[in-house]
Design an enzyme around this catalytic site. Structure first.
Site, PDB file in Angstrom:
ATOM      1  N   TRP A   1     -29.493  27.818  -9.930  1.00 30.26           N
ATOM      2  CA  TRP A   1     -30.530  28.030  -8.917  1.00 30.26           C
ATOM      3  C   TRP A   1     -29.904  27.533  -7.618  1.00 30.26           C
ATOM      4  O   TRP A   1     -29.657  26.333  -7.460  1.00 30.26           O
ATOM      5  CB  TRP A   1     -31.769  27.234  -9.300  1.00 30.26           C
ATOM      6  CG  TRP A   1     -32.956  27.490  -8.427  1.00 30.26           C
ATOM      7  CD1 TRP A   1     -33.885  28.492  -8.567  1.00 30.26           C
ATOM      8  CD2 TRP A   1     -33.363  26.725  -7.281  1.00 30.26           C
ATOM      9  NE1 TRP A   1     -34.839  28.396  -7.578  1.00 30.26           N
ATOM     10  CE2 TRP A   1     -34.548  27.326  -6.772  1.00 30.26           C
ATOM     11  CE3 TRP A   1     -32.859  25.606  -6.626  1.00 30.26           C
ATOM     12  CZ2 TRP A   1     -35.221  26.845  -5.659  1.00 30.26           C
ATOM     13  CZ3 TRP A   1     -33.531  25.129  -5.509  1.00 30.26           C
ATOM     14  CH2 TRP A   1     -34.699  25.751  -5.043  1.00 30.26           C
TER      15      TRP A   1
ATOM     16  N   GLU B   1     -47.479  32.756  -5.759  1.00 28.98           N
ATOM     17  CA  GLU B   1     -46.181  32.514  -6.417  1.00 28.98           C
ATOM     18  C   GLU B   1     -45.773  33.648  -7.350  1.00 28.98           C
ATOM     19  O   GLU B   1     -44.597  33.912  -7.515  1.00 28.98           O
ATOM     20  CB  GLU B   1     -46.136  31.162  -7.120  1.00 28.98           C
ATOM     21  CG  GLU B   1     -46.995  31.048  -8.340  1.00 28.98           C
ATOM     22  CD  GLU B   1     -46.908  29.677  -8.991  1.00 28.98           C
ATOM     23  OE1 GLU B   1     -45.881  29.021  -8.889  1.00 28.98           O
ATOM     24  OE2 GLU B   1     -47.904  29.272  -9.616  1.00 28.98           O
TER      25      GLU B   1
ATOM     26  N   ARG C   1     -36.530  28.077 -16.366  1.00 33.15           N
ATOM     27  CA  ARG C   1     -36.353  27.049 -15.342  1.00 33.15           C
ATOM     28  C   ARG C   1     -36.140  27.658 -13.956  1.00 33.15           C
ATOM     29  O   ARG C   1     -36.275  26.979 -12.956  1.00 33.15           O
ATOM     30  CB  ARG C   1     -35.139  26.172 -15.699  1.00 33.15           C
ATOM     31  CG  ARG C   1     -35.344  25.351 -16.938  1.00 33.15           C
ATOM     32  CD  ARG C   1     -34.047  24.715 -17.388  1.00 33.15           C
ATOM     33  NE  ARG C   1     -33.536  23.721 -16.458  1.00 33.15           N
ATOM     34  CZ  ARG C   1     -33.890  22.442 -16.470  1.00 33.15           C
ATOM     35  NH1 ARG C   1     -34.739  22.012 -17.356  1.00 33.15           N
ATOM     36  NH2 ARG C   1     -33.376  21.598 -15.596  1.00 33.15           N
TER      37      ARG C   1
ATOM     38  N   GLU D   1     -55.493  25.982  -5.795  1.00 34.60           N
ATOM     39  CA  GLU D   1     -54.734  26.372  -6.989  1.00 34.60           C
ATOM     40  C   GLU D   1     -54.754  27.896  -7.171  1.00 34.60           C
ATOM     41  O   GLU D   1     -53.737  28.500  -7.512  1.00 34.60           O
ATOM     42  CB  GLU D   1     -55.310  25.640  -8.223  1.00 34.60           C
ATOM     43  CG  GLU D   1     -54.715  26.012  -9.559  1.00 34.60           C
ATOM     44  CD  GLU D   1     -53.206  25.829  -9.660  1.00 34.60           C
ATOM     45  OE1 GLU D   1     -52.581  25.256  -8.761  1.00 34.60           O
ATOM     46  OE2 GLU D   1     -52.642  26.311 -10.660  1.00 34.60           O
TER      47      GLU D   1
ATOM     48  N   LYS E   1     -38.904  26.274 -12.675  1.00 31.26           N
ATOM     49  CA  LYS E   1     -39.945  25.599 -13.446  1.00 31.26           C
ATOM     50  C   LYS E   1     -39.859  24.090 -13.274  1.00 31.26           C
ATOM     51  O   LYS E   1     -40.862  23.405 -13.190  1.00 31.26           O
ATOM     52  CB  LYS E   1     -39.791  25.976 -14.922  1.00 31.26           C
ATOM     53  CG  LYS E   1     -40.871  25.403 -15.821  1.00 31.26           C
ATOM     54  CD  LYS E   1     -42.198  26.094 -15.592  1.00 31.26           C
ATOM     55  CE  LYS E   1     -43.322  25.467 -16.363  1.00 31.26           C
ATOM     56  NZ  LYS E   1     -44.625  25.852 -15.807  1.00 31.26           N
TER      57      LYS E   1
ATOM     58  N   HIS F   1     -63.553  26.904  11.219  1.00 32.33           N
ATOM     59  CA  HIS F   1     -62.649  26.185  12.118  1.00 32.33           C
ATOM     60  C   HIS F   1     -61.284  26.858  12.216  1.00 32.33           C
ATOM     61  O   HIS F   1     -60.309  26.219  12.587  1.00 32.33           O
ATOM     62  CB  HIS F   1     -62.503  24.731  11.651  1.00 32.33           C
ATOM     63  CG  HIS F   1     -63.819  24.018  11.606  1.00 32.33           C
ATOM     64  ND1 HIS F   1     -64.448  23.540  12.732  1.00 32.33           N
ATOM     65  CD2 HIS F   1     -64.661  23.772  10.575  1.00 32.33           C
ATOM     66  CE1 HIS F   1     -65.612  23.001  12.403  1.00 32.33           C
ATOM     67  NE2 HIS F   1     -65.761  23.129  11.087  1.00 32.33           N
TER      68      HIS F   1
ATOM     69  N   LYS G   1     -51.403  30.166  -7.256  1.00 30.07           N
ATOM     70  CA  LYS G   1     -51.086  31.000  -8.419  1.00 30.07           C
ATOM     71  C   LYS G   1     -50.796  32.429  -7.970  1.00 30.07           C
ATOM     72  O   LYS G   1     -49.832  33.050  -8.383  1.00 30.07           O
ATOM     73  CB  LYS G   1     -52.299  30.972  -9.357  1.00 30.07           C
ATOM     74  CG  LYS G   1     -52.092  30.938 -10.807  1.00 30.07           C
ATOM     75  CD  LYS G   1     -51.672  29.673 -11.454  1.00 30.07           C
ATOM     76  CE  LYS G   1     -50.484  28.967 -10.904  1.00 30.07           C
ATOM     77  NZ  LYS G   1     -50.391  27.602 -11.283  1.00 30.07           N
TER      78      LYS G   1
ATOM     79  N   CYS H   1     -31.210  24.617 -12.172  1.00 30.74           N
ATOM     80  CA  CYS H   1     -30.055  24.943 -13.003  1.00 30.74           C
ATOM     81  C   CYS H   1     -30.268  24.503 -14.447  1.00 30.74           C
ATOM     82  O   CYS H   1     -30.928  23.507 -14.714  1.00 30.74           O
ATOM     83  CB  CYS H   1     -28.819  24.229 -12.474  1.00 30.74           C
ATOM     84  SG  CYS H   1     -28.455  24.604 -10.767  1.00 30.74           S
TER      85      CYS H   1
ATOM     86  N   ASN I   1     -26.035  20.306 -12.842  1.00 31.64           N
ATOM     87  CA  ASN I   1     -27.406  20.484 -12.353  1.00 31.64           C
ATOM     88  C   ASN I   1     -27.704  19.290 -11.464  1.00 31.64           C
ATOM     89  O   ASN I   1     -27.516  18.147 -11.873  1.00 31.64           O
ATOM     90  CB  ASN I   1     -28.374  20.526 -13.550  1.00 31.64           C
ATOM     91  CG  ASN I   1     -29.832  20.481 -13.124  1.00 31.64           C
ATOM     92  OD1 ASN I   1     -30.164  20.855 -11.999  1.00 31.64           O
ATOM     93  ND2 ASN I   1     -30.693  20.036 -14.013  1.00 31.64           N
ATOM     94  N   GLY I   2     -28.141  19.571 -10.232  1.00 33.39           N
ATOM     95  CA  GLY I   2     -28.465  18.473  -9.317  1.00 33.39           C
ATOM     96  C   GLY I   2     -27.864  18.738  -7.949  1.00 33.39           C
ATOM     97  O   GLY I   2     -27.464  19.865  -7.639  1.00 33.39           O
TER      98      GLY I   2
HETATM   99  C1  F6R Z   1     -47.067  26.272  -9.837  1.00 37.51           C
HETATM  100  C2  F6R Z   1     -46.135  25.338 -10.417  1.00 37.51           C
HETATM  101  C3  F6R Z   1     -45.517  24.318  -9.539  1.00 37.51           C
HETATM  102  C4  F6R Z   1     -45.451  22.971 -10.284  1.00 37.51           C
HETATM  103  C5  F6R Z   1     -44.696  21.932  -9.437  1.00 37.51           C
HETATM  104  C6  F6R Z   1     -44.685  20.580 -10.105  1.00 37.51           C
HETATM  105  O1  F6R Z   1     -47.595  27.132 -10.781  1.00 37.51           O
HETATM  106  O2  F6R Z   1     -45.846  25.394 -11.578  1.00 37.51           O
HETATM  107  O3  F6R Z   1     -46.195  24.185  -8.332  1.00 37.51           O
HETATM  108  O4  F6R Z   1     -46.747  22.556 -10.546  1.00 37.51           O
HETATM  109  O5  F6R Z   1     -43.387  22.363  -9.244  1.00 37.51           O
HETATM  110  O6  F6R Z   1     -44.042  20.632 -11.339  1.00 37.51           O
HETATM  111  P1  F6R Z   1     -44.235  19.478 -12.402  1.00 37.51           P
HETATM  112  O7  F6R Z   1     -45.662  19.526 -12.839  1.00 37.51           O
HETATM  113  O8  F6R Z   1     -43.284  19.805 -13.492  1.00 37.51           O
HETATM  114  O9  F6R Z   1     -43.934  18.194 -11.706  1.00 37.51           O
END
Ligand code: F6R
Length: 610
Positions: free
Chosen positions: A77, A490, A27, A483, A605, A506, A487, A2, A103-104
């Protein structure tokens, strides 16, 4: 997660509130809303809707808000209750005079809801948030500040709040625990927001509200208090962010812009932190003394930051010869890791607001560990609870998928590992110098890879139809495989899994057939041949192989359907170079499939709830 905005001043509030919400879109959210108070006509007006901010704008065109110079707005959110109009914020009390954005998560909301319900309050939504506004109403005796102060003391969980009251329209109240909130200071106007970019066009002077603080904000005055109502002092920071850095600057998406920013982020980092072949973390207060007596390192992080941490584990163990354990933050907290005063916890987070990472750090602190954080957002909650902070200074990352923050985290981890190796005398000065020399090649190698972007885009687009991807890597590129898969999934919603290539036999090998594409990370290294054997195993089962290999490798073309080459570099540094084509593959596949690259569905985010 949020996003909150609030405005009190002399200008029209609604356009400011909506524009600021757009700066918080990154966000992640699924509905939005706005409330303003028309002081002349004694009216509180609320508009909200599910969907994107453009849907809210359309609503405001058909149902305009009254003229007003005070208001709050919100992107939601969904946590408790579906992302529909009723559940979206702002929420209003029974009297229709108090309005709030949050927010929370309120953990004791059911208990409070029962109490309030018995007292006659009527609830319309399924949210935890709505109980807060009714609780404030319950305490309201012609002083909104006192009512909010009493209410917040009853709440358990995390919250950042913005509150207005029709009967006291010259006051905006803000409060926080757990979730971030800043106050922006203008001339005869003040703001609140979840994050600096929201208000950057109006002011660069901000107060980072601390845990357990309440703010009484008027257009020309700001007062801060603790939850017991005692006045506390405030510190005004001047942010150095430029408005341009939160714009796309001609790129179709923030993600692509941020991918292109990586050479300059790392160039600046190395210029700033390497002087005469010596690594300096002086600005974070990290000297060799901080490593004294440490016999174990724990790394905690989530998502992409966790993958950077995993690369860090390989590096630190190799260069500094000290045991490193790594956990995703949400697991660390609920198991019983052995932590004591000789433990150093390295917490990695782009936002510095990730609730799980914050909780893990607080837990470790209680057990006596020293905390170093690697963080991008200056002044974030994580930075504030850490003993030392090593900022990545990658600039704002707006695309939800982390790109430049990841490679900047890698940059800091490499410097950290070299410095630690030096301090522990497991790495000689000559070896350290060689590493530093190799590190400095990375930005130019990035520029070289970016020049091949059309070829990489073509490979990605030609393979965008596959319904499932496997990413395989070995050793220090096992985290790169994780990673790459994260990527891709997501932003394109294609199921993708990252595996240590040696693990393929395995289990994952059962997935391989002509409908699977496998991205094989095969840079020049001492385990290159093992990777080639894995590639052959995939090919003999008709899997499609896209390899990432080192320039000059003449063998790989025989084995792979497509090859993306990276410049030759010390094998320990290959995760940097491999990250770039993996980001580009994910990006171009997502674009080809018509996905919302910068704001993928369901993602946020800054994950400020556990
Ligand atoms: C993936 C991504 C998320 C963040 C995760 C941690 O592309 O962005 O997996 O890496 O939510 O976020 P931070 O780094 O802000 O703690």
């Amino acid at each position: 997660m949020c996003g909150i905005v609030g405005y009190i001043g002399k200008k029209q509030a609604a356009p400011i509130l909506i524009e600021a919400l757009k700066r918080l879109e990154y966000r992640g959210y699924d509905s939005s809303g706005v409330a303003v108070i028309d002081r002349l006509n004694y009216e509180l007006a609320v508009r909200k809707t599910s969907g994107k901010i453009k849907d809210l704008e359309e609503l405001l065109e058909s149902s305009p808000l009254p003229l007003s110079s005070v208001g709050i707005s919100h992107t939601r959110w969904a946590t408790h209750g579906a992302p529909n109009k009723i559940n979206s914020h702002p929420h209003v009390d029974c009297s229709g005079k108090i309005v709030l954005v949050h927010n929370g998560i309120i953990e004791n909301y059911e208990e409070l809801r029962d109490i309030l319900w018995k007292k006659g309050h009527k609830f319309v939504s399924e949210t935890d948030t709505e109980i807060i506004v009714h609780l404030i109403e319950e305490y309201y005796k012609r002083d909104i500040f006192v009512a909010v102060q009493k209410a917040v003391k009853q709440l358990r969980g995390s919250f950042a709040l913005g509150v207005l009251c029709l009967d006291e329209p010259d006051i905006l109240i803000a409060a926080r625990i757990g979730s971030p909130l800043i106050i922006g200071l203008g001339k005869n106007e003040n703001f609140i927001a979840s994050d600096v970019p929201a208000i950057l066009e109006h002011t660069k002077k901000v107060i980072y509200l601390k845990e357990g603080e309440l703010a009484k904000i008027q257009e020309d005055k700001i007062q801060l208090f603790d939850f017991d109502g005692r006045a506390v002092s405030c510190h005004i920071d001047k942010v150095t962010l430029k408005v341009d850095t939160v714009k796309k600057q001609g790129f179709p998406h923030f993600m692509l812009k941020e991918i292109h920013e990586q050479p300059s982020v790392l160039t600046q980092m190395f210029q700033h932190r390497i002087k005469n072949n010596k690594i300096s973390f002086d600005d974070g207060g990290l000297s060799e003394k901080c490593f004294k007596g440490i016999n174990h390192i724990f790394i905690v992080a989530c998502g992409t930051a966790y993958h950077a941490g995993l690369v860090g584990k390989y590096l630190i163990e190799q260069l500094a010869s000290i045991p490193v354990s790594i956990d995703v933050s949400s697991e660390f907290r609920y198991r019983t890791p052995v932590i004591n005063k000789k433990t150093l916890v390295v917490a990695i987070s782009q936002s510095g607001e990730t609730a799980d990472t914050l909780a893990a750090v607080k837990e470790a602190k209680l057990k006596g560990a020293k905390i170093i954080s690697i963080c991008n957002v200056v002044g974030s909650s994580l930075a504030r609870v850490s003993d030392r902070v090593l900022y990545t200074h990658a600039g704002p990352e707006i695309g939800v998928a982390s790109t430049k923050a990841y490679t900047a985290q890698l940059g800091i981890l490499y410097l950290f590992a070299i410095k630690l190796g030096n301090a522990r005398q497991t790495l000689s000065s000559i070896q350290a110098k060689m590493f530093i020399k190799d590190l400095k090649q990375i930005p130019s190698a990035y520029i070289k890879i970016l020049k091949d972007k059309n070829a990489i885009a073509k490979i990605a687009e030609n393979n965008a139809h596959y319904g499932c991807f496997l990413f395989l890597g070995r050793n220090i590129n096992f985290p790169s495989a994780l990673e790459g898969a994260l990527k891709l999934k997501e932003i394109s919603y294609i199921p993708a899994e990252g595996y240590a290539a040696g693990e393929m036999k395995h289990g994952p090998i059962a997935l391989i057939d002509e409908y699977r594409a496998v991205i094989c990370l095969a840079p020049e290294s001492n385990i290159y041949e093992k990777m080639i054997s894995n590639i052959q195993e995939i090919r003999s089962r008709r899997g499609k192989v896209i390899a990432i290999a080192t320039e000059g490798d003449e063998v790989i073309n025989k084995h792979a359907d497509n090859v993306i080459f990276i410049p030759k570099i010390n094998q320990l540094l290959t995760p940097f170079l491999i990250a770039l084509p993996l980001q580009m593959i994910a990006y171009y596949i997502a674009v080809k499939r018509g996905c919302d690259v910068d704001q993928p569905r369901n993602l946020a985010k800054s994950v400020t709830v556990e």
